[in-house]
Write a protein that holds these residues in place. Structure first.
Motif, PDB file in Angstrom:
ATOM      1  N   GLY A 103     -19.128  26.448 120.590  1.00  0.00           N
ATOM      2  CA  GLY A 103     -18.333  27.116 121.505  1.00  0.00           C
ATOM      3  C   GLY A 103     -19.633  28.391 121.705  1.00  0.00           C
ATOM      4  N   ARG A 104     -20.615  27.992 121.201  1.00  0.00           N
ATOM      5  CA  ARG A 104     -21.119  29.490 121.571  1.00  0.00           C
ATOM      6  C   ARG A 104     -22.597  28.887 122.670  1.00  0.00           C
ATOM      7  NH1 ARG A 104     -22.489  31.784 115.944  1.00  0.00           N
ATOM      8  NH2 ARG A 104     -19.953  32.594 115.333  1.00  0.00           N
ATOM      9  N   GLY A 105     -22.402  27.905 122.774  1.00  0.00           N
ATOM     10  CA  GLY A 105     -24.258  27.551 123.311  1.00  0.00           C
ATOM     11  C   GLY A 105     -24.900  26.450 123.299  1.00  0.00           C
ATOM     12  N   TYR A 106     -24.838  26.788 121.405  1.00  0.00           N
ATOM     13  CA  TYR A 106     -25.833  26.446 120.635  1.00  0.00           C
ATOM     14  C   TYR A 106     -26.088  24.882 120.958  1.00  0.00           C
ATOM     15  CZ  TYR A 106     -25.298  30.825 117.879  1.00  0.00           C
ATOM     16  OH  TYR A 106     -25.411  31.973 117.725  1.00  0.00           O
ATOM     17  N   ALA A 107     -25.185  24.136 121.563  1.00  0.00           N
ATOM     18  CA  ALA A 107     -25.439  22.767 121.395  1.00  0.00           C
ATOM     19  C   ALA A 107     -26.379  22.607 123.533  1.00  0.00           C
ATOM     20  CB  ALA A 107     -24.559  21.638 121.511  1.00  0.00           C
ATOM     21  N   VAL A 108     -25.707  23.045 123.931  1.00  0.00           N
ATOM     22  CA  VAL A 108     -26.391  23.280 125.400  1.00  0.00           C
ATOM     23  C   VAL A 108     -28.096  23.572 125.198  1.00  0.00           C
ATOM     24  CG1 VAL A 108     -26.644  23.657 127.727  1.00  0.00           C
ATOM     25  CG2 VAL A 108     -24.354  22.943 126.399  1.00  0.00           C
ATOM     26  N   GLU A 109     -28.003  24.650 125.168  1.00  0.00           N
ATOM     27  CA  GLU A 109     -29.251  25.377 124.365  1.00  0.00           C
ATOM     28  C   GLU A 109     -29.775  24.805 124.039  1.00  0.00           C
ATOM     29  OE1 GLU A 109     -31.196  30.227 122.897  1.00  0.00           O
ATOM     30  OE2 GLU A 109     -29.001  29.023 123.402  1.00  0.00           O
ATOM     31  N   ALA A 110     -29.796  24.008 122.892  1.00  0.00           N
ATOM     32  CA  ALA A 110     -31.045  23.526 121.811  1.00  0.00           C
ATOM     33  C   ALA A 110     -31.301  22.185 122.266  1.00  0.00           C
ATOM     34  CB  ALA A 110     -30.248  23.372 120.451  1.00  0.00           C
ATOM     35  N   ALA A 111     -30.122  21.257 123.336  1.00  0.00           N
ATOM     36  CA  ALA A 111     -30.483  19.705 124.340  1.00  0.00           C
ATOM     37  C   ALA A 111     -31.304  19.686 124.580  1.00  0.00           C
ATOM     38  CB  ALA A 111     -28.821  19.389 123.704  1.00  0.00           C
ATOM     39  N   SER A 138     -18.493  16.868 123.424  1.00  0.00           N
ATOM     40  CA  SER A 138     -19.687  16.784 123.959  1.00  0.00           C
ATOM     41  C   SER A 138     -20.080  16.334 125.471  1.00  0.00           C
ATOM     42  CB  SER A 138     -20.472  15.195 123.547  1.00  0.00           C
ATOM     43  OG  SER A 138     -21.885  14.737 122.939  1.00  0.00           O
ATOM     44  N   LEU A 139     -19.018  15.422 126.157  1.00  0.00           N
ATOM     45  CA  LEU A 139     -19.165  14.877 127.337  1.00  0.00           C
ATOM     46  C   LEU A 139     -20.071  16.100 128.274  1.00  0.00           C
ATOM     47  CD1 LEU A 139     -15.931  12.453 128.113  1.00  0.00           C
ATOM     48  CD2 LEU A 139     -19.236  11.923 127.396  1.00  0.00           C
ATOM     49  N   ARG A 140     -18.966  17.467 128.250  1.00  0.00           N
ATOM     50  CA  ARG A 140     -19.059  18.473 128.286  1.00  0.00           C
ATOM     51  C   ARG A 140     -20.532  18.729 128.919  1.00  0.00           C
ATOM     52  NH1 ARG A 140     -13.753  18.915 126.966  1.00  0.00           N
ATOM     53  NH2 ARG A 140     -14.813  20.821 125.078  1.00  0.00           N
ATOM     54  N   VAL A 141     -21.088  18.853 127.017  1.00  0.00           N
ATOM     55  CA  VAL A 141     -22.569  19.639 126.807  1.00  0.00           C
ATOM     56  C   VAL A 141     -23.639  18.361 128.363  1.00  0.00           C
ATOM     57  CG1 VAL A 141     -24.389  18.866 125.714  1.00  0.00           C
ATOM     58  CG2 VAL A 141     -22.559  19.929 124.468  1.00  0.00           C
ATOM     59  N   VAL A 142     -23.554  17.079 128.207  1.00  0.00           N
ATOM     60  CA  VAL A 142     -23.888  15.998 129.077  1.00  0.00           C
ATOM     61  C   VAL A 142     -24.098  16.970 130.267  1.00  0.00           C
ATOM     62  CG1 VAL A 142     -24.549  13.596 130.107  1.00  0.00           C
ATOM     63  CG2 VAL A 142     -23.600  14.074 127.526  1.00  0.00           C
ATOM     64  N   GLU A 143     -22.739  17.101 130.670  1.00  0.00           N
ATOM     65  CA  GLU A 143     -22.315  17.526 132.389  1.00  0.00           C
ATOM     66  C   GLU A 143     -23.643  18.999 132.488  1.00  0.00           C
ATOM     67  OE1 GLU A 143     -18.656  19.700 134.594  1.00  0.00           O
ATOM     68  OE2 GLU A 143     -18.434  17.418 133.495  1.00  0.00           O
ATOM     69  N   ARG A 144     -23.470  19.705 131.754  1.00  0.00           N
ATOM     70  CA  ARG A 144     -24.233  21.092 131.707  1.00  0.00           C
ATOM     71  C   ARG A 144     -25.589  20.662 131.431  1.00  0.00           C
ATOM     72  NH1 ARG A 144     -22.187  25.462 127.790  1.00  0.00           N
ATOM     73  NH2 ARG A 144     -22.889  26.962 129.587  1.00  0.00           N
ATOM     74  N   LEU A 145     -26.087  19.739 131.353  1.00  0.00           N
ATOM     75  CA  LEU A 145     -27.670  18.894 131.067  1.00  0.00           C
ATOM     76  C   LEU A 145     -27.709  18.514 132.063  1.00  0.00           C
ATOM     77  CD1 LEU A 145     -27.671  17.989 127.265  1.00  0.00           C
ATOM     78  CD2 LEU A 145     -28.612  20.296 127.962  1.00  0.00           C
ATOM     79  N   GLY A 146     -27.201  18.350 132.800  1.00  0.00           N
ATOM     80  CA  GLY A 146     -27.302  17.818 134.156  1.00  0.00           C
ATOM     81  C   GLY A 146     -27.555  16.186 134.325  1.00  0.00           C
ATOM     82  N   PHE A 147     -27.486  15.639 132.883  1.00  0.00           N
ATOM     83  CA  PHE A 147     -27.534  14.008 133.229  1.00  0.00           C
ATOM     84  C   PHE A 147     -26.191  12.966 133.588  1.00  0.00           C
ATOM     85  CE2 PHE A 147     -30.064  15.432 130.026  1.00  0.00           C
ATOM     86  CZ  PHE A 147     -30.981  14.179 128.865  1.00  0.00           C
ATOM     87  N   THR A 148     -26.462  12.035 133.942  1.00  0.00           N
ATOM     88  CA  THR A 148     -26.209  11.226 135.157  1.00  0.00           C
ATOM     89  C   THR A 148     -25.344   9.756 134.634  1.00  0.00           C
ATOM     90  OG1 THR A 148     -27.307  12.021 137.072  1.00  0.00           O
ATOM     91  CG2 THR A 148     -25.867  10.200 137.631  1.00  0.00           C
TER      92      THR A 148
END
Length: 166
Positions: A103-111, A138-148
């Protein structure tokens, strides 16, 4: 060889043997495995950690230990590993964090930092993310990373996995 990646709030560096107990605890925590059909037990998590260290020795890159800004405690992992997929070589993006880091955005930042490094240093090998379709966080992380979305497969354990590329 990669020594470390620094982001605004995180430090990512290659795993060391000393990281094993904390990472095995994260890997075997029931909360981090709620979307895995066959979660790893202690010996399986130990073996997984061994393969991460071996990948580093063989390739000079791999999954990274992630540390936060205020504590020496291991938050989780992020990074890429070589993988065969759909008849070719890809870089599998992995990320897993201790529930206290959620919940802190670490997954998106690190990935994001891991992908940026991989695309810069390991191009043209594509980065792939594979996620169980029921794993909404995890699907939300993928979306935020801009993957298709690339492909969807059913694994041997019955899980439906969606694969993404950027």
């Amino acid at each position: 060889m990669l020594t470390e990646i620094k982001t605004e709030r995180l430090l990512l560096r290659p795993f060391r043997e000393a990281d094993r107990p904390e990472m095995v605890a994260i890997e075997t925590d029931p909360r981090t495995n709620r979307y895995r059909v066959n979660p790893p037990d202690g010996p399986a998590a130990e073996h997984r950690f061994d393969t991460w260290l071996e990948h580093w020795r063989d390739h000079g890159y791999g999954y990274l230990a992630v540390f936060g800004p205020e504590s020496p405690a291991l938050l989780g992992l992020s990074g890429v590993r070589s993988r065969d997929f759909d008849g070719g070589k890809v870089l599998n993006l992995g990320y897993r964090f201790h529930p206290s880091a959620w919940g802190r955005g670490y997954a998106v930042e690190a990935a994001s930092a891991s992908v940026d490094w991989a695309e810069r240093e390991l191009a043209p090998t594509p980065v792939l993310i594979s996620v169980n379709v029921v794993n909404q966080p995890s699907l939300r992380v993928v979306e935020r990373l801009g993957f298709t979305r690339y492909e969807e497969t059913e694994e041997g354990d019955g899980a439906v996995v969606r694969h993404y590329r950027r």
